[in-house]
Write an enzyme that holds these catalytic residues in place. Structure first.
Site, PDB file in Angstrom:
ATOM      1  N   GLY A  83      78.716 -70.015  70.696  1.00 17.81           N
ATOM      2  CA  GLY A  83      77.707 -69.103  70.833  1.00 17.81           C
ATOM      3  C   GLY A  83      76.829 -68.685  69.015  1.00 17.81           C
ATOM      4  O   GLY A  83      75.621 -68.303  68.836  1.00 17.81           O
ATOM      5  N   SER A  84      77.876 -68.276  68.361  1.00 22.22           N
ATOM      6  CA  SER A  84      77.648 -68.065  67.122  1.00 22.22           C
ATOM      7  C   SER A  84      76.676 -69.047  65.905  1.00 22.22           C
ATOM      8  O   SER A  84      75.719 -69.011  65.815  1.00 22.22           O
ATOM      9  CB  SER A  84      78.561 -67.406  65.935  1.00 22.22           C
ATOM     10  OG  SER A  84      79.467 -66.459  66.790  1.00 22.22           O
ATOM     11  N   ASN A  94      77.304 -56.440  73.734  1.00 20.52           N
ATOM     12  CA  ASN A  94      78.470 -57.176  74.318  1.00 20.52           C
ATOM     13  C   ASN A  94      79.570 -55.691  73.571  1.00 20.52           C
ATOM     14  O   ASN A  94      80.413 -56.243  74.221  1.00 20.52           O
ATOM     15  CB  ASN A  94      78.385 -58.481  72.748  1.00 20.52           C
ATOM     16  CG  ASN A  94      78.507 -57.791  71.114  1.00 20.52           C
ATOM     17  OD1 ASN A  94      77.320 -57.235  71.009  1.00 20.52           O
ATOM     18  ND2 ASN A  94      79.249 -58.434  70.239  1.00 20.52           N
ATOM     19  N   CYS A 145      84.411 -59.722  66.722  1.00 18.82           N
ATOM     20  CA  CYS A 145      85.046 -59.971  65.141  1.00 18.82           C
ATOM     21  C   CYS A 145      85.181 -59.334  64.626  1.00 18.82           C
ATOM     22  O   CYS A 145      84.868 -59.126  62.987  1.00 18.82           O
ATOM     23  CB  CYS A 145      83.298 -60.903  65.634  1.00 18.82           C
ATOM     24  SG  CYS A 145      83.553 -62.440  66.925  1.00 18.82           S
TER      25      CYS A 145
END
Length: 383
Positions: free
Chosen positions: A72-73, A155, A329
Site C-alpha cells: 500500500g505504501s 486507518n 506504522c
C-alpha cells in the site's frame, strides 16, 4: 488458560486458506520468471495475466489499468509522486491537496514533494469525526491544482470519506483524484467507475492476503512518472520481476472478499456494536473516535482521558488482547496521534488512544473478554 484475542485486523489479517492454496504452486513447480519466453516463464506470465484480470473484475476496470506494487505504501508513493511530477513536467501546475488525517505514506510523500520539488501543499482541515466536505475541496482547488489525495476509510479512527462526491468535484475542475483504499478494501466495494477516481491504492495483507504486495489502479490516460526504473515491467512504471505467488494470492483474496462481503460485514457490525457499547458503558472518561455511523463495519476506536496508550497496549498484550493505538506504522511513538489532534482532541485525551478491529474469526466471547480487559487495564493505569 488466559484467552488469546486478536483485535488488530486493521493492522494486518491472517492469510486465508484459499489464498495460501492459490499461492503455493508458484513457490514450487511453477517457479518461472514471468519475463522469460520459455514454458516456465509462460506459466508465470499466465498467472500474472489471470491475477490482473481478476483484480480488474473486482475493481470494475480494464486489466491494463492495474499496476502491481510491493504494498500500500508503495502504491501511494507511486500515485502521488508519479502523477504530481508528470503534471509538473508538462507545465500543468504544482499544487497538491490532501488532508491532515491521511496515512503517512500519503502525507510524508506530499510533504516531500513540497519540500524538495517546489509543490504547494494544501491540507484540508477535518471535523471532529475526521471528515471533510466536498465544499471544502471545491474552495481549495486552484487553477494550478494537479492532484487531490483523500483516503476512503481512515486507518486510525475508521471514518469514511465521501470519495465519490469529492472525486466528482475534482473531475469537474480537471484535477486528478487519488484515493488510498488500503483500509477500505476488506469491507467496502471498490468500483472505480462508481467512485470516479483516477488512482486507487490497495494492499493485500489488509484483506486476508499476503504481506508485501499491493496494486495501484491507474485510469487510462493518466500520466505517471516512473518511480522505480530498470525494466519494462508494469508499463515501465515499476521495474523489477513481479512477485508471482503474492500477486496470485492478492487476486484470490480480493475475490474472496467480494464473495463474503455481505455476510462478513453483518457479523463485523454486530461485534463492533457490542465492543463500542461495552467500552463506553464500562470505562469512565472514554470517548469513541471517528464517525459514530459512517465508519468501517469492523472498526472501533477510543480515547481514554489521562491514560498512556502505549502502556495500555502493553497491559492488554499481557492479558492476551492484541490491539493498536492507531496506525500500526506509528505504534510505540509516545507523541499523541496527529490524526486525533487534527480532529480537535486535546493531548490529555489523544495520548490515550486505542483501536480495536474485529475479523472473520472474532467471536462474541472475544468481545466480552476484550471489554472486561480494557476496563481492568484502564483502571489499573489510572491508579
Amino acid at each position: 488458560m488466559r484467552p488469546q484475542v486478536y483485535l488488530d485486523h486493521a493492522a494486518t489479517t491472517p492469510v486465508a486458506p484459499e489464498v495460501l492454496a492459490a499461492m503455493l504452486p508458484y513457490f514450487s513447480e511453477q517457479f518461472g520468471n514471468p519475463n522469460s519466453v520459455h514454458r516456465w516463464g509462460q506459466q508465470a506470465e499466465h498467472a500474472l495475466y489471470t491475477a490482473r484480470q481478476q483484480l480488474a473484475l473486482s475493481l470494475n476496470c480494464s486489466a491494463d489499468e492495474i499496476l502491481f506494487t510491493g504494498g500500500g505504501s508503495e502504491s501511494d508513493n507511486l500515485a502521488l509522486r508519479g502523477a504530481a511530477l508528470a503534471a509538473q513536467a508538462c507545465g500543468r501546475g504544482s499544487h497538491l491537496i490532501t488532508t491532515a488525517v491521511e496515512h503517512h505514506a500519503v502525507l510524508h510523500t506530499a510533504q516531500q514533494l513540497a519540500d524538495h520539488f517546489d509543490f504547494d501543499l494544501t491540507l484540508l482541515e477535518v471535523d471532529a469525526h475526521g471528515c471533510v466536505s466536498a465544499q471544502q475541496l471545491a474552495d481549495a482547488i486552484r487553477p494550478d491544482t494537479v492532484l487531490v489525495s483523500l483516503m476512503q476509510a481512515n486507518n486510525e479512527v475508521g471514518s469514511l470519506q465521501p470519495v465519490a462526491e469529492m472525486a466528482a468535484v475534482a473531475r469537474a475542475r480537471g484535477v486528478l483524484f487519488h484515493t488510498d483504499a488500503v483500509q477500505a478494501a476488506s469491507q467496502l466495494e471498490l468500483d472505480v467507475q462508481a467512485l470516479g477516481v483516477d488512482l486507487l491504492s490497495i494492499c493485500a495483507h489488509k484483506f486476508y492476503g499476503p504481506k508485501g504486495v499491493g496494486a495501484l489502479y491507474v485510469r487510462k490516460g493518466t500520466q505517471l512518472q516512473a518511480m522505480q526504473t530498470g525494466g519494462s515491467q508494469e508499463h515501465g512504471l515499476r521495474a523489477g520481476t513481479q512477485n508471482v505467488p503474492l500477486i496470485a494470492g492478492m487476486a484470490a483474496a480480493l475475490q474472496l472478499v467480494q464473495q463474503r462481503r455481505t455476510t462478513d460485514n453483518e457479523n463485523f457490525l454486530q461485534l463492533r456494536t457490542g465492543l463500542i457499547a461495552g467500552v463506553l458503558q464500562r470505562v469512565p472518561e472514554s470517548r469513541l473516535t471517528g464517525h459514530p455511523q459512517m465508519r468501517l463495519p469492523n472498526h472501533a476506536s477510543f480515547v481514554f482521558r489521562g491514560v498512556d496508550g502505549n502502556a495500555l497496549l502493553r497491559r492488554l498484550d499481557v492479558e492476551g488482547v492484541a490491539a493498536s493505538s492507531g496506525s500500526a506504522c506509528k505504534t510505540g511513538d509516545p507523541r499523541p496521534s496527529g490524526v486525533l489532534l487534527a480532529m480537535g482532541l486535546q493531548p490529555e485525551w489523544a495520548r490515550g488512544s486505542l483501536r480495536l478491529s474485529v475479523g472473520r474469526t472474532t467471536t462474541a466471547a472475544d468481545v466480552d473478554y476484550a471489554v472486561q480487559t480494557v476496563e481492568r487495564c484502564v483502571a489499573a493505569l489510572r491508579k
